[in-house]
Design a protein around this motif. Structure first.
Motif, short mmCIF file in Angstrom:
data_model
loop_
_atom_site.label_atom_id
_atom_site.label_comp_id
_atom_site.label_asym_id
_atom_site.label_seq_id
_atom_site.Cartn_x
_atom_site.Cartn_y
_atom_site.Cartn_z
N VAL C 85 0.85 -1.20 0.00
CA VAL C 85 0.00 0.00 0.00
C VAL C 85 0.88 1.25 0.00
CG1 VAL C 85 -1.80 1.29 1.24
CG2 VAL C 85 -1.82 -1.23 1.26
N VAL C 86 0.51 2.23 -0.80
CA VAL C 86 1.18 3.53 -0.82
C VAL C 86 0.17 4.57 -0.34
CG1 VAL C 86 2.30 5.28 -2.27
CG2 VAL C 86 2.62 2.84 -2.78
N ILE C 87 0.61 5.46 0.56
CA ILE C 87 -0.30 6.49 1.08
C ILE C 87 0.30 7.87 0.82
CG2 ILE C 87 -1.49 7.39 3.12
CD1 ILE C 87 -1.15 4.52 4.33
N LEU C 88 -0.52 8.76 0.27
CA LEU C 88 -0.13 10.16 0.06
C LEU C 88 -0.93 11.04 1.00
CD1 LEU C 88 1.20 12.46 -1.81
CD2 LEU C 88 -1.04 12.52 -2.91
N THR C 89 -0.20 11.85 1.78
CA THR C 89 -0.89 12.88 2.56
C THR C 89 0.00 14.12 2.57
OG1 THR C 89 -2.06 13.39 4.61
CG2 THR C 89 -0.04 12.08 4.82
N GLY C 90 -0.41 15.19 3.28
CA GLY C 90 0.43 16.38 3.27
C GLY C 90 -0.27 17.60 3.83
N ASP C 91 0.44 18.72 3.79
CA ASP C 91 -0.03 19.95 4.42
C ASP C 91 -1.05 20.70 3.59
OD1 ASP C 91 1.93 19.74 6.56
OD2 ASP C 91 3.42 20.21 5.02
N TYR C 92 -0.89 20.65 2.28
CA TYR C 92 -1.72 21.49 1.41
C TYR C 92 -1.98 20.78 0.10
CZ TYR C 92 -0.82 25.64 4.28
OH TYR C 92 -0.77 26.54 5.30
N GLN C 93 -3.01 21.27 -0.60
CA GLN C 93 -3.17 20.99 -2.03
C GLN C 93 -2.58 22.18 -2.79
OE1 GLN C 93 -6.56 19.24 -3.66
NE2 GLN C 93 -7.31 18.38 -1.74
N GLY C 94 -2.47 22.07 -4.08
CA GLY C 94 -1.98 23.20 -4.88
C GLY C 94 -2.87 24.42 -4.71
N LEU C 95 -2.25 25.61 -4.75
CA LEU C 95 -3.00 26.85 -4.51
C LEU C 95 -3.83 27.27 -5.70
CD1 LEU C 95 -0.37 29.11 -2.70
CD2 LEU C 95 -2.34 27.98 -1.68
N THR C 96 -3.39 26.91 -6.91
CA THR C 96 -4.09 27.36 -8.12
C THR C 96 -4.61 26.14 -8.89
OG1 THR C 96 -2.03 27.26 -9.37
CG2 THR C 96 -2.60 29.38 -8.39
N PRO C 97 -5.63 26.34 -9.73
CA PRO C 97 -6.13 25.24 -10.56
C PRO C 97 -5.03 24.56 -11.36
CG PRO C 97 -7.66 27.07 -10.66
CD PRO C 97 -6.47 27.56 -9.88
N ASP C 98 -4.19 25.34 -12.05
CA ASP C 98 -3.17 24.67 -12.87
C ASP C 98 -2.11 24.01 -12.00
OD1 ASP C 98 -2.24 27.35 -12.37
OD2 ASP C 98 -0.65 26.97 -13.82
N GLY C 99 -1.86 24.58 -10.81
CA GLY C 99 -0.95 23.92 -9.87
C GLY C 99 -1.51 22.57 -9.43
N GLN C 100 -2.82 22.51 -9.23
CA GLN C 100 -3.43 21.24 -8.83
C GLN C 100 -3.29 20.21 -9.96
OE1 GLN C 100 -7.11 21.16 -6.87
NE2 GLN C 100 -6.54 22.73 -5.40
N TYR C 101 -3.49 20.62 -11.18
CA TYR C 101 -3.29 19.71 -12.31
C TYR C 101 -1.85 19.19 -12.33
CZ TYR C 101 -7.69 20.06 -14.98
OH TYR C 101 -8.99 19.95 -15.41
N GLU C 102 -0.89 20.11 -12.21
CA GLU C 102 0.53 19.73 -12.26
C GLU C 102 0.86 18.72 -11.17
OE1 GLU C 102 2.73 20.39 -14.43
OE2 GLU C 102 2.08 22.17 -15.50
N LEU C 103 0.37 19.02 -9.94
CA LEU C 103 0.70 18.14 -8.82
C LEU C 103 0.06 16.76 -8.99
CD1 LEU C 103 0.42 20.83 -6.01
CD2 LEU C 103 2.42 19.36 -6.37
#
Lengths: 252, 252, 252, 252
Positions: C85-103
């Motif tokens: 199993v691989v788990i992804l978590t973290g402090d934030y999501q991307g701040l901008t729509p295109d940043g979210q796509y990139e991430l």
């Protein structure tokens, strides 16, 4: 697509050209002045600038045909004095700060390719109050230029504009300095409440002395009268709204 | 990732294709019209466009399955007249001004690759007041096209739309011109308060004459009746809210 | 700098790994669930993701040391069943729509490099009202997956969520589909007013059955009790504030 | 144009240099402190940083000449102790989150090229209330540094600042860590309502002990008195406005 598209209609050979910029801004002073200069000197359009830094918009002419929003470059060839003139005007400035940097940098590149070593940027200096006789404030890239400009009736006033010069009229100076281009910003005092042909005329009166050109101001005077008529009517009808602070001190 | 991902399901060979765009905008007029045309002409989807310029969002179908927000391209093959049709519609326009430029430029590239030399963009013209019989206003890339469109019942009215045409419907014209593509924008008058099937029908009535296709409007008429029912109920219940000025004059 | 910096602490060899994402969002449901899973399964961190799409911020630990905001990847090796199993978590999501796509695109690339063919994204489904027994709503990339998920107690409800799924939990599905990765989004119903451990537990109860792992929920139950205490006190003191519509229906 | 333009006036050879950053932020504490250090140590400017991540603006000097907004780098050569000092200050921080990342990354690259292995960032810690004797709070990239800083009178307080450190003062630490640079952030407590020379002095008192330099504070004390005079007058005239929450806890 390219971030900035430059379409040359013609690549003119210019002699010691002086560059003049007038784009939309406070009181639309710079744009009014530049457009009046284009009309008066019968300047010839030689390039159109399109960019994704402008609004995603076409304008519709009275004929029903459209044109993509743009900036435009014009030139005038002169024998006496033997110095040609380039004029930049247009529909918009860049929408974002980095778009403004990109556009001013590209315009500067074009200007330098044309052999330009002197740039005059035109704008309004928003006072936030009505003004009877607008002065023309200046800022320049060297103290020699400051002294020279004083001789043409430009006012240099300590602390004015206190918040600096924002937009193309400022950036062309700031980026121009990095390339050793001599640049002057001429700012006509304006309330900042209305489109201000009177401030544009004040700026052009100074600039026409600098460029050594004759300019007829009757068109601008007519426009100023129309604005005066509207504002005096507004004054009768309702108390003048306070402009937001952001509107003041901004230079196109 | 690429800024714009185009996934071709099929690369159709088209004959003298005419391109029609209808994306979300004022009154959703363009999208309604384009989707109705897809339904009526049984157009076939041949490409999906994904982009980081769209919202970071998937939509959930009734089946519980998802799809990434996109724009979509459809085609119709015809013998009589021997001109195929390409239709673009989708969930969103680009979120930012430069995203809109990028998307319109890419769409234009696809259209040109398909051999498109004529583009019709569909949208609404927000009036800010209810309208009984919506006219279809036009704007075009040449005066010849303006004259031709008048023959199809399109109204060209000096000063309308005064603020130009914003978004894909405008940009495709503006960028299309740079590639010598003939483009027309058809705008159905709409209040701008609601989704407006009546304005979409007005636009399609004109477009169907131009494309020489038969379109049954009963679906749109049903939708219009439902909207009328809702709005008349709203009128009884409460005074109509004033739309913000930004909503008006915007064309999708 | 690179837009996204991935720092591998270790490059684990994984066997038929299942990928689980839980980042901040509505009710912080996804992040709470993913972090609880990391704790319970003693998952091992193997990569950190930094990006200029995150806020320009460091967080300060109790020790006075700092860490740059990031997303983090963990893994768990298992023999029974033989699926890691691989788990992804973290402090934030991307701040901008295109940043979210990139991430999301980058995370998908990492997952695919690890051999991932199944992704579960965790989030909250904001109802805008208090909820006693939260259901777990689902959305998936295929009808087969929808049917399979129903068997694990996931609810698929026509028209829910009506506004789609926004952010990483949606994008991983949308972009995953383009690479033929099977993806499911699990959304715990939540008011959306508070951090919601109860919704996180509901989501994890379903996920633990799917992953075939044992999870102790006492920590989450303790947190839920604390939240209940706070909210009941707030209820006594003042009328519940209306959440903005934007807060509702958003899925992390 | 390049996103960030670095113009070196001189490329100094530095010996075990310590890097100090002080840019605009809460109470302008960092900038005040860095500028005071430049003045006091007669530091020499050796580089200017221009960027499209800064506002599109020139500032006008009293002489009427302009300069493009920038960040600036200074150095001081010292024999006793044999450690040179580099100081970064300037007009603005980056306007956008990703611009801040780009700028901090570039500054870190310059620092590393100069041989920097230790960075001190200066800022304010906004309390949202008036403070008589500001403490200097710290955050650092390692526990050894935390202990060392305590010896210089820096306070490390659990949960302060709770929201982390935003902007260049935080990013230089966060990105510095990725390159194994030792970094400390020193934050002077401030109300956050006004420019705060008192907090700047508190920060500099600590920093001067760390750097082993003598600093005369009479200028800062004069400025603090002027601010005190203004604030006490304001207190008499009108009740203190509440600052927005966004203004507090932000660290320049």
């Amino acid at each position: 697509m390219e971030d900035i598209i430059v379409r040359f209609i013609e690549k003119p050979e210019l002699r010691r050209p002086i560059f003049v910029e007038g784009l939309p801004g406070v009181g639309n002073v710079g744009k009014l002045a530049a457009e009046h200069l284009v009309d008066q000197l019968k300047a010839k359009k030689f390039a159109e600038i399109y960019s994704k830094h402008f609004p995603p918009q076409v304008l519709v002419r009275d004929s029903g045909t459209v044109r993509l929003v743009s900036n435009e470059l014009y030139y005038i060839k002169r024998e006496e004095p033997l110095r040609d003139v380039v004029i930049l005007t247009g529909d918009y400035q860049g929408l974002t700060p980095d778009g403004q940097y990109e556009l001013s940098d590209k315009i500067l590149e074009i200007a330098r390719d044309l052999g330009v070593k002197e740039i005059f940027t035109l704008g309004g200096y928003g006072l936030g109050r009505m003004i009877e006789k607008p002065r023309v404030l200046g800022a320049a890239t060297s103290e020699e230029l400051v002294e020279k400009m004083k001789g043409f009736g430009v006012t240099f006033s300590k602390g004015e504009p206190g918040s600096g010069i924002v937009g193309a009229s400022g950036l062309l100076l700031g980026l121009g300095m990095l390339h050793d281009v001599d640049c002057v910003c001429l700012m006509g005092e304006t309330s900042g409440y209305f489109v201000d042909p009177k401030a544009a005329q004040a700026v052009l009166e100074v600039l026409s002395r600098i460029l050594d050109v004759k300019v007829d101001f009757s068109d601008l005077e007519d426009k100023a009268e129309q604005i005066d008529l509207i504002t005096s009517k507004l004054k009768e009808q309702e108390p003048q709204a306070e402009p937001s602070k952001e509107d003041l001190g901004y230079i196109g």
